[in-house]
Design a protein around this motif. Structure first.
Motif, PDB file in Angstrom:
ATOM      1  N   VAL A 168       0.859  -1.178   0.000  1.00  0.00           N
ATOM      2  CA  VAL A 168       0.000   0.000   0.000  1.00  0.00           C
ATOM      3  C   VAL A 168       0.893   1.225   0.000  1.00  0.00           C
ATOM      4  O   VAL A 168       1.835   1.320   0.777  1.00  0.00           O
ATOM      5  N   GLU A 169       0.588   2.161  -0.877  1.00  0.00           N
ATOM      6  CA  GLU A 169       1.348   3.402  -0.959  1.00  0.00           C
ATOM      7  C   GLU A 169       0.397   4.566  -0.724  1.00  0.00           C
ATOM      8  O   GLU A 169      -0.672   4.627  -1.313  1.00  0.00           O
ATOM      9  N   VAL A 170       0.805   5.478   0.164  1.00  0.00           N
ATOM     10  CA  VAL A 170       0.017   6.662   0.485  1.00  0.00           C
ATOM     11  C   VAL A 170       0.853   7.881   0.120  1.00  0.00           C
ATOM     12  O   VAL A 170       1.981   8.012   0.576  1.00  0.00           O
ATOM     13  N   ALA A 171       0.316   8.739  -0.715  1.00  0.00           N
ATOM     14  CA  ALA A 171       1.032   9.945  -1.131  1.00  0.00           C
ATOM     15  C   ALA A 171       0.693  11.108  -0.202  1.00  0.00           C
ATOM     16  O   ALA A 171      -0.329  11.107   0.473  1.00  0.00           O
ATOM     17  N   ASP A 172       1.580  12.084  -0.185  1.00  0.00           N
ATOM     18  CA  ASP A 172       1.308  13.307   0.562  1.00  0.00           C
ATOM     19  C   ASP A 172       1.390  14.489  -0.394  1.00  0.00           C
ATOM     20  O   ASP A 172       1.614  14.324  -1.583  1.00  0.00           O
ATOM     21  N   GLY A 173       1.198  15.682   0.101  1.00  0.00           N
ATOM     22  CA  GLY A 173       1.307  16.864  -0.728  1.00  0.00           C
ATOM     23  C   GLY A 173      -0.017  17.424  -1.217  1.00  0.00           C
ATOM     24  O   GLY A 173      -0.044  18.433  -1.919  1.00  0.00           O
ATOM     25  N   LEU A 174      -1.118  16.768  -0.881  1.00  0.00           N
ATOM     26  CA  LEU A 174      -2.445  17.275  -1.228  1.00  0.00           C
ATOM     27  C   LEU A 174      -3.165  17.629   0.068  1.00  0.00           C
ATOM     28  O   LEU A 174      -3.650  16.734   0.769  1.00  0.00           O
ATOM     29  N   ARG A 182      -2.896   3.705  -3.093  1.00  0.00           N
ATOM     30  CA  ARG A 182      -2.907   2.763  -4.203  1.00  0.00           C
ATOM     31  C   ARG A 182      -2.078   1.533  -3.868  1.00  0.00           C
ATOM     32  O   ARG A 182      -1.317   1.519  -2.920  1.00  0.00           O
ATOM     33  N   ASP A 183      -2.245   0.522  -4.681  1.00  0.00           N
ATOM     34  CA  ASP A 183      -1.407  -0.676  -4.625  1.00  0.00           C
ATOM     35  C   ASP A 183      -0.107  -0.315  -5.329  1.00  0.00           C
ATOM     36  O   ASP A 183      -0.095  -0.054  -6.528  1.00  0.00           O
ATOM     37  N   SER A 184       0.993  -0.289  -4.601  1.00  0.00           N
ATOM     38  CA  SER A 184       2.263   0.163  -5.192  1.00  0.00           C
ATOM     39  C   SER A 184       2.788  -0.784  -6.266  1.00  0.00           C
ATOM     40  O   SER A 184       3.640  -0.400  -7.061  1.00  0.00           O
ATOM     41  N   PRO A 195      -5.825   1.968 -10.288  1.00  0.00           N
ATOM     42  CA  PRO A 195      -6.701   2.959  -9.673  1.00  0.00           C
ATOM     43  C   PRO A 195      -6.125   3.511  -8.362  1.00  0.00           C
ATOM     44  O   PRO A 195      -5.310   2.870  -7.711  1.00  0.00           O
ATOM     45  N   VAL A 196      -6.582   4.699  -8.034  1.00  0.00           N
ATOM     46  CA  VAL A 196      -6.186   5.372  -6.804  1.00  0.00           C
ATOM     47  C   VAL A 196      -7.450   5.677  -6.018  1.00  0.00           C
ATOM     48  O   VAL A 196      -8.434   6.176  -6.574  1.00  0.00           O
ATOM     49  N   LEU A 197      -7.421   5.379  -4.735  1.00  0.00           N
ATOM     50  CA  LEU A 197      -8.510   5.726  -3.832  1.00  0.00           C
ATOM     51  C   LEU A 197      -8.100   7.013  -3.132  1.00  0.00           C
ATOM     52  O   LEU A 197      -7.023   7.067  -2.527  1.00  0.00           O
TER      53      LEU A 197
END
Length: 51
Positions: free
Chosen positions: A12-18, A25-27, A33-35
């Protein structure tokens, strides 16, 4: 942030900056797709997942 189980799967990958939002997403499937969840929803999910 990227997290996996001990076998290297279930990534599982979680982005920051928003501000206020977290794309998840599934890395292993980078074009997949992105949730997108609110920061509050993510915090509630994590609190309940680690109980």
């Amino acid at each position: 942030m990227n997290r996996s189980n001990g076998d290297g799967g279930a990534c599982v990958e979680v982005a920051d900056g928003l501000p206020g939002l977290l794309p998840v997403r599934d890395s292993k499937v980078q074009a997949g797709p992105v949730l997108i969840v609110s920061a509050g929803a993510w915090t509630a999910f994590i609190r309940n997942a680690v109980k």
